[in-house]
Scaffold this motif. Structure first.
Motif, short mmCIF file in Angstrom:
data_model
loop_
_atom_site.label_atom_id
_atom_site.label_comp_id
_atom_site.label_asym_id
_atom_site.label_seq_id
_atom_site.Cartn_x
_atom_site.Cartn_y
_atom_site.Cartn_z
N LEU A 98 50.63 18.42 38.17
CA LEU A 98 49.68 19.29 37.50
C LEU A 98 49.85 20.75 37.88
O LEU A 98 49.91 21.62 37.03
CB LEU A 98 48.26 18.83 37.84
N THR A 99 49.96 21.00 39.16
CA THR A 99 50.05 22.39 39.58
C THR A 99 51.44 22.71 40.06
O THR A 99 52.27 21.82 40.29
CB THR A 99 49.07 22.65 40.73
N ILE A 100 51.69 24.00 40.24
CA ILE A 100 53.01 24.42 40.72
C ILE A 100 53.24 23.91 42.13
O ILE A 100 54.33 23.49 42.48
CB ILE A 100 53.10 25.96 40.67
N GLN A 102 52.11 21.19 43.45
CA GLN A 102 52.47 19.77 43.39
C GLN A 102 53.92 19.59 42.97
O GLN A 102 54.66 18.77 43.50
CB GLN A 102 51.57 19.04 42.41
N TYR A 103 54.30 20.39 41.98
CA TYR A 103 55.65 20.30 41.45
C TYR A 103 56.67 20.67 42.52
O TYR A 103 57.67 19.97 42.73
CB TYR A 103 55.74 21.22 40.23
#
Lengths: 441, 354
Positions: A98-100, A102-103
């Motif tokens: 979902l978020t940068i 997390q990525y």
């Protein structure tokens, strides 16, 4: 599921005995034939079907609502509008982070599993390099981390003449046959439970010693459950024999086999390519492609700041994931003090980052590069104008002011009453000479 | 003039041998020969017994020991190197050879010259050979034929060794002079090993003698002997590297040898792969080429130096304190070989006296 009531464990009951002589449980049933409450409850729970998933949420979307739509019937209006079909929101096949953060975390987790030689992270890692950026900083880091985890490191060397004494070194040059080499590798691997085998030139492994890659892979990954890392130099050209014209090139074969592929690039080149692409210019070429005769290696090859590599992880599910990473130069402070008998201490913290996290790549340097390039182009153009033209094409400030003051006809036409049509608006000035005849035409 | 003063200061870091074992690659093109650079390497190595500048610190710490040299040349003769060294470096190679500081392995005479060098050394070279005569132009750039030229003498290469064996025995009696009489790699290896044995240890205090092996255009073997593959040649280099700490390989990097025609020819493939592979193995690559913008009166060519610092299996990590970074590895300088053999090396735009 065990259902216990009244101290009875239903799982523990010998059901066969119960069925053969029902008199055993006769006393449980009351005289009037009614069952005790707990038994009814138990029966209900057994008879009720276990809900499979949440069926109520599943809605079936028919392609067409009913068959009538298939048959053309003349509609009175003449225009037949298609009834919009109900569509579910597109179901995504894979969950995306979902978020940068997390990525980034996900990508770095994948990478550090491979770099740290975690079990089954990647049985065969292929590293593709060339003269512009050699794979050695990357392989050294992998070996360092393997040693820090007390993994046996075996180097099959076709190019390296000397390595660190902590590494098990197998010289593969100088007329050794494939069978002997495999035997040596096997002996070296059997010393310890887990090993890392690094082959510094897969091209030579296949060409000079005639080892089948499958055999080596089987030995390392299957029999010893260890990890194989192979380097392939992209700029070494494969021989083309007429007898194997239809066989795939070695590199293609390795890429097919590999579970992870790293492709190395020099940081300076990546930055230059990005600067070029931001200006929509053609990407610069480097090294042997540069075209200047006599150039073997480009000037900014093997950037000392670190190594950029594109990684393709092939997950067990079959899903490939590709990211570009940056591994900076290793410092002593990245590792803890080694324990006695160990060559390398444990790694403190993962220091590989995604290329987007590299400040030089993400912002100011590239932008300033772009700007300076743009300025250079513009100043070139400005000077070009001055030099190449015999006319003075520039205008003075006064001329510019006068030009801005001219009201063009279409501005007049846009006023409330339509202005005065297509009349030419012109204010006579001092030096103008009004010519009657000309106006009459 | 002391030999070390013949090395321009800008060139000094490029030709200083690295501290640890290393393979160096020197490439040249037809228009820009690298012989002057090799002479400077020899110069630096031999002169490093002298206490004044021109020697690396590492060698100094090893006692007064300099670096011994084995020069294996397939393209030039001993006479050529002797003259070049005298002119360019102010060195007396004959004396170095007598002192056991240097050994020369001749890969040209017995292999490629039709008379096998049986006559007097000086005369036949220009008179009877198929290889282009070695002469030094007034500009100081030695004119030289392309690497492919000696390939025409391939048939003779196979016939000559037989009748030339006595020559080899007589040659080996000459101090430090060896002749290759077969293109076979095993023979080359054994010859070099005897040459190593000939060299005297440079210092009595240390057990490790530094030796620099210079292989001048070994890639010619790829052209003349098709059975030799690039990987067998590089394996030989590596095998020698186990005993000799420094190896300098000189190879041609002309476009016709590196870029492929369609369909690719075996020689192109072999040469390309050899150069690329040695470049991958080497720690430093020195490329000499002509000026990109054309011929200039006061510039002979461009020297590009690139470094590969991290070797495979090199686990040393850099601490914060040792910051000995000399830029980003690669740099380019211009050079000009004068008529008297001396060399001027300067930065781009710095055309003044340097």
């Amino acid at each position: 599921m065990t259902y216990t009531a009244h101290g009875l464990d239903f799982e523990a009951i010998g059901w066969t005995a119960l069925y053969t002589s029902p008199s055993l449980v006769r006393h449980l049933i009351a005289e009037d034939g009614t069952l005790p409450d707990w038994l009814i409850e138990y029966r209900q729970s057994k008879l009720e079907p276990v809900p499979f998933g949440d069926r109520r949420n599943i809605t079936f979307v028919p392609r067409a609502k009913d068959c009538t739509k298939w048959i053309k019937n003349n509609c009175p209006t003449g225009i037949r509008k298609r009834v919009p079909e109900i569509r579910l929101p597109k179901k995504r096949s894979m969950p995306r982070p979902l978020t940068i953060a997390q990525y980034q975390g996900h990508a770095l987790h994948l990478l550090s599993r491979v770099l740290n030689i975690r079990l089954n992270a990647s049985p065969f890692t292929l590293i593709v390099d060339d003269l512009s950026q050699r794979a050695t900083p990357l392989t050294s880091e992998i070996m360092r981390r393997a040693l820090s985890r007390n993994i046996n490191v075996v180097v099959v060397a076709f190019e390296a003449a000397d390595v660190d004494p902590a590494i098990h070194y197998i010289p593969a040059y100088g007329g050794i046959t494939g069978a002997q080499l495999l035997e040596k590798i096997e002996v070296a691997m059997s010393e310890r439970q887990e090993s890392l085998v690094v082959v510094d030139s897969l091209y030579d492994l296949v060409n000079a010693t005639d080892i089948d890659m499958g055999v080596l892979f089987d030995l390392v990954a299957t029999r010893f459950a260890s990890t194989l890392v192979g380097i392939y130099h992209q700029d070494i050209l494969a021989d083309q024999y007429p007898e194997n014209a239809y066989a795939p090139q070695h590199l293609e074969y390795f890429q097919y086999l590999a579970t992870t592929i790293f492709t190395c690039k020099s940081l300076a080149h990546v930055l230059a390519a990005k600067a070029a692409s931001e200006r929509s210019l053609a990407e610069p070429t480097f090294g042997l492609l540069q075209g200047a005769e006599g150039v073997v290696q480009c000037l900014d090859a093997n950037d000392h700041r670190g190594i950029v590599f594109t990684a393709e992880f092939r997950r067990k599910s079959g899903r490939p994931e590709s990211e570009t990473f940056f591994l900076r130069e290793t410092l002593i402070s990245d590792y803890n003090e080694p324990l006695p008998l160990m060559r390398v201490g444990t790694l403190k913290q993962e220091f590989a980052v995604l290329i987007d996290q590299v400040p030089a790549y993400a912002n100011e340097v590239v932008i300033s590069l772009v700007k300076s390039a743009a300025d250079a182009v513009e100043s070139n153009q400005a000077t070009d104008d001055l030099i190449e033209s015999t006319f003075n094409l520039s205008i003075t400030d006064k001329q510019k002011e006068a030009r801005d003051g001219v009201i063009l006809p279409y501005f007049d036409a846009q006023t409330a009453n339509g202005g005065e049509g297509g009349r030419i608006l012109y204010d006579m000035s001092m030096e103008d000479d009004f010519d009657e005849e000309e106006d009459e035409i | 003039m002391s030999p070390s003063s013949r090395i321009p200061p800008l060139l000094q870091p490029c030709i200083r041998l690295p501290k640890d074992k290393s393979i160096l690659l020197v490439t040249s093109t037809l228009g820009a020969s690298a012989n002057w650079l090799i002479i400077r390497f020899i110069c630096d190595a031999l002169s490093s017994t002298a206490k004044d500048g021109g020697l690396s610190d590492e060698i100094n710490t090893l006692g007064e020991g300099g670096v011994n040299i084995i020069l294996v040349s397939w393209m030039q003769e001993w006479e050529f190197w002797k003259q070049e060294a005298r002119k360019g470096g102010g060195l007396d190679l004959d004396r170095a050879k007598r002192e056991g500081r240097m050994a020369f392995v001749d890969g040209l005479r017995a292999l490629f010259l039709p008379d096998g060098g049986e006559k007097n050394e000086n005369i036949p070279v220009t008179k009877t050979t198929q290889t282009p005569p070695v002469r030094t132009l007034p500009g100081g750039i030695p004119a030289r034929g392309p690497a492919a030229v000696p390939a025409r003498t391939t048939p003779s290469a196979s016939t000559i060794p037989a009748r030339n064996l006595p020559e080899q025995t007589s040659a080996s009696t000459k101090q430090g002079h060896y002749t290759l009489c077969s293109p076979d790699l095993a023979h080359l290896k054994s010859t070099i090993q005897t040459a190593v044995a000939h060299l005297t240890p440079t210092s009595t205090s240390t057990t490790t003698t530094k030796t620099l092996l210079i292989l001048d255009t070994p890639s010619i073997l790829l052209a003349t002997t098709p059975t030799i593959s690039p990987s067998s040649l590089t394996s030989l280099v590596l095998t020698l590297h186990t005993t000799l700490p420094h190896i300098l390989v000189h190879s041609h990097a002309d476009d016709p040898l590196l870029s492929l025609s369609t369909p690719p020819q075996p020689l192109e493939l072999a040469h390309h792969n050899f150069v690329v592979k040695v470049a991958h193995m080497s720690r430093r690559v020195l490329s000499v080429r002509v000026l990109d913008t054309g011929v200039a009166r006061d510039v002979s060519g461009v020297l590009r130096v690139t470094e590969n610092k991290v070797g495979l299996g090199d686990l040393r990590v850099k601490g914060k304190e040792e910051e000995e970074d000399d830029g980003n590895g690669g740099r380019e300088v211009l050079y000009y070989v004068k008529g008297d053999g001396s060399v001027r090396v300067f930065e781009r735009g710095g055309g003044g006296d340097g």
